[in-house]
Design an enzyme around this catalytic site. Sequence first.
Site: not given
Length: 471
Positions: A85, A166, A195, A247
Amino acid sequence: MADGSLLYHDKVSCPTKFQKFGARTSELQGHVVAGNNCNVVRTRNRQAIKAVLSSEKEGKVSPATNGGLRGKLKKVVLAYSGGLDTSVIVPWLRENYGCEVVCFTANVGQGIKELEGLEEKAKASGACQLVVKDLQEEFVRDFIFPCLRAGAIFERKYLLGTSMARPVIAKAMVDVAKEVGADAVSHGCTGKGNDQVRFELTFFALNPELNVVAPWREWDIQGREDAIEYAKKHNVPVPVTKKSIYSRDRNLWHLSHEGDILEDPANEPKKDMYMMSVDPEDAPNKPEYIEIGIVSGLPVSVNGKELSPASLLAELNEIGGRHGIGRIDMVENRLVGMKSRGVYETPGGTILFAAARELESLTLDRETMQVKDSIALKYAELVYAGRWFDPLRESMDAFMEKITETTTGSVTLKLYKGSVSVTGRKSPYSLYREDISSFESGHIYNQADAAGFIKLYGLPMRVRAMLEKGI
């Protein structure tokens, strides 16, 4: 509509607060606005709705959504992992925004293999440079330990592993943007997850002048095959690492698993899915005892050995992992409204939470503990929702720091086949007094005093019973 675009019968109107459209286009992601700087074209209600539906169906957005920024950005700092990605995002940003791309990678303990060869990958994808920063100590000291001290647990189970990581990454991105002279930041978060909120709220809080680009909310790439095709078309080397069926997100605090069979909450996780911990059934048949030293609510040592925050956590991950500690399977409520099922491994964190909670049983009085626990729930919600730099969380943290000033001492724990049990605790500030708690007679506590206390404490119940019985 919501947040800034108000749909009337014959036009799309843009409220005054968005008149500086070009500078803050990211706030209008997904809204129907035609034209820049609020020069809104008149359109029929039905046409506007049709445009929105068409946009969602095709996975695209109205040109006005990103038109204010395209061609105006000079340099973008991209949160970069080296996976498919983010490798594709690099040329996509250059192609669609005509800007330089600086890739940024944060080491938060995801493993050395995740960092290998990143500079070559980034530059091969079209980035002008790669910046890597080791944030492990900062992550544990300034983000994990405050949550531990606060007792922050989201929805009864989740120890906030991704939620805490994050903001420390986003904070570093803001710093890097300043260092390299970037006018925008970008991330590879999808439009369905938490996120995206955590990254962008941090950007807003630390530098509201930075523009934000979120490709997953703009492009027409729908999945892995589309991404591979785009990469080949733009001569971007496709990562050859084997695609996991799950994931995953890993850092020094935890490892999360989502997707594949886990999407059905009725399915038991497969035994070979776990990576940080052994199956409790396969853990040693002999228990292991460890002692955690704590000063003012923060861990400082393991078995008498003082360690830095990151080193201490890494050691407990290894110890807890070999005993199958810290596996959590839960269905949680995402911030964006949907439920999701995730499985988490947090071996060291589970040990630390058990130790900190147990030491507080000695050092906090009843009323303080109850208030702390109630605030901890809101604290966890704020962290989960990406509001780390919110004044409310910071104020709560000041409260937590104050009331844990005397939470100093040590806790001994027994680890055995997935379980953590407390076997001993001690503190120089302990409120426990053996001479008071003992069943033997004492001078401080006179048992006869209890009779009067019980009569007064139970008076409301007694009066109600008398009323019901007509006494």
